[in-house]
Design a protein around this motif. Sequence first.
Motif, PDB file in Angstrom:
ATOM      1  N   TYR A  22       0.838  -1.208   0.000  1.00 34.33           N
ATOM      2  CA  TYR A  22       0.000   0.000   0.000  1.00 34.33           C
ATOM      3  C   TYR A  22       0.871   1.256   0.000  1.00 34.33           C
ATOM      4  CZ  TYR A  22      -3.665   3.276   1.471  1.00 34.33           C
ATOM      5  OH  TYR A  22      -4.543   4.340   1.556  1.00 34.33           O
ATOM      6  N   TYR A  23       1.934   1.236   0.810  1.00 37.88           N
ATOM      7  CA  TYR A  23       2.853   2.373   0.886  1.00 37.88           C
ATOM      8  C   TYR A  23       3.617   2.554  -0.422  1.00 37.88           C
ATOM      9  CZ  TYR A  23       7.053   4.987   2.165  1.00 37.88           C
ATOM     10  OH  TYR A  23       8.070   5.899   2.197  1.00 37.88           O
ATOM     11  N   HIS A  25       2.729   1.592  -3.397  1.00 42.49           N
ATOM     12  CA  HIS A  25       1.805   2.015  -4.453  1.00 42.49           C
ATOM     13  C   HIS A  25       1.570   3.526  -4.392  1.00 42.49           C
ATOM     14  CE1 HIS A  25      -1.573   1.918  -7.236  1.00 42.49           C
ATOM     15  NE2 HIS A  25      -2.297   2.570  -6.330  1.00 42.49           N
ATOM     16  N   ASN A  26       1.367   4.072  -3.202  1.00 43.55           N
ATOM     17  CA  ASN A  26       1.142   5.510  -3.051  1.00 43.55           C
ATOM     18  C   ASN A  26       2.421   6.306  -3.297  1.00 43.55           C
ATOM     19  OD1 ASN A  26      -1.557   5.168  -2.399  1.00 43.55           O
ATOM     20  ND2 ASN A  26      -1.149   5.021  -0.198  1.00 43.55           N
ATOM     21  N   LYS A  29       2.995   7.651  -6.757  1.00 47.73           N
ATOM     22  CA  LYS A  29       2.175   8.779  -7.189  1.00 47.73           C
ATOM     23  C   LYS A  29       2.721  10.123  -6.710  1.00 47.73           C
ATOM     24  CE  LYS A  29      -2.058   6.010  -7.053  1.00 47.73           C
ATOM     25  NZ  LYS A  29      -3.442   5.918  -6.483  1.00 47.73           N
ATOM     26  N   TYR A  44       1.847  14.146   1.761  1.00 48.78           N
ATOM     27  CA  TYR A  44       0.971  13.076   1.292  1.00 48.78           C
ATOM     28  C   TYR A  44       0.683  12.099   2.425  1.00 48.78           C
ATOM     29  CZ  TYR A  44       2.758  14.802  -3.202  1.00 48.78           C
ATOM     30  OH  TYR A  44       3.136  15.582  -4.266  1.00 48.78           O
ATOM     31  N   LEU A  46       0.737   8.505   2.796  1.00 51.63           N
ATOM     32  CA  LEU A  46       1.240   7.332   2.088  1.00 51.63           C
ATOM     33  C   LEU A  46       0.967   6.031   2.823  1.00 51.63           C
ATOM     34  CD1 LEU A  46       4.698   8.801   0.987  1.00 51.63           C
ATOM     35  CD2 LEU A  46       2.538   8.812  -0.280  1.00 51.63           C
ATOM     36  N   TYR A  48      -0.859   3.236   5.332  1.00 49.75           N
ATOM     37  CA  TYR A  48      -2.225   2.785   5.623  1.00 49.75           C
ATOM     38  C   TYR A  48      -2.602   3.190   7.045  1.00 49.75           C
ATOM     39  CZ  TYR A  48      -6.240  -0.260   6.317  1.00 49.75           C
ATOM     40  OH  TYR A  48      -7.486  -0.736   6.598  1.00 49.75           O
TER      41      TYR A  48
END
Length: 270
Positions: A22-23, A25-26, A29, A44, A46, A48
């Motif tokens: 999850y981290y 993936h963010n 961006k 941001y 980042l 979860y």
Amino acid sequence: MVPIKDRKHFVVHKCVNKKCSYYLHNLKKVDPKDLKEPNGKNKYKLHYIYREFLIDFFSMDLNSLPKNASSLKFNKHNQHVMSLCLTCRVNLGLSLRKTCQALKDIHGISISHQQVANYCKTASLCIKPFVDNYDHKTGNTFTADETYIKIRGAKTYIWFIMDAVRRSIIGYQVSDNRGVGPCILAMRMAFRNLKELPKNFKFIADGYSAYPLAEQQFFHEFGEKFKFEITQVIGLSNDDAVSKQFRPYKQMIERLNRTYKASYRKAACP
């Protein structure tokens, strides 16, 4: 998961694993310019984040009444006197003592201001279950807002949820705090006659963070039948397309707040 914040109704947990999918993936961006700055990533969210609620607001009773609730048994006066008290106190907005004086001068009825207060309380307790459980046949657009009032000098908050089409108040809650708990209870009252949300459902509120948190809890509790997104109208001017489109709904609930406060002040003190 590591607890990082302790709020009134929940504890915020955060995943600090730098190898978390999850981290990562963010992180892809994030603007490369921010990555070069020392604290650029702090702009941001980042990691979860999970909120562990300490109170189950979906198991609370919405119809509970105070223990000292009065009855409609009349010892000294009758229902006609009670109706006169309610007319002067509620319809005309007189204070308790002015109501007593009006009944004495106009009708020749001697009654104490405490008895008038008891009659008003008894009437409100009898009417409350009917008003709270009445099915208003709502549409697909709700608008909500919270504002502060003062009860005996203490700052208190009141939450309103209105059906935008019928202009009826379908949910409300009075609380001593502005947390997510009272917001959930007000939403429960607004949704109590719905088995599932209508198509193209819209819930319009301001930018306060309690509304998205309450929306998440409804999806967690009831699943897809109560999955919706909060449309947040932020600020006082139409700086974005969302505010420009939904500003009339926000003004609708703001007018309700002003009307309520104007009538509340006149009847707040004896």
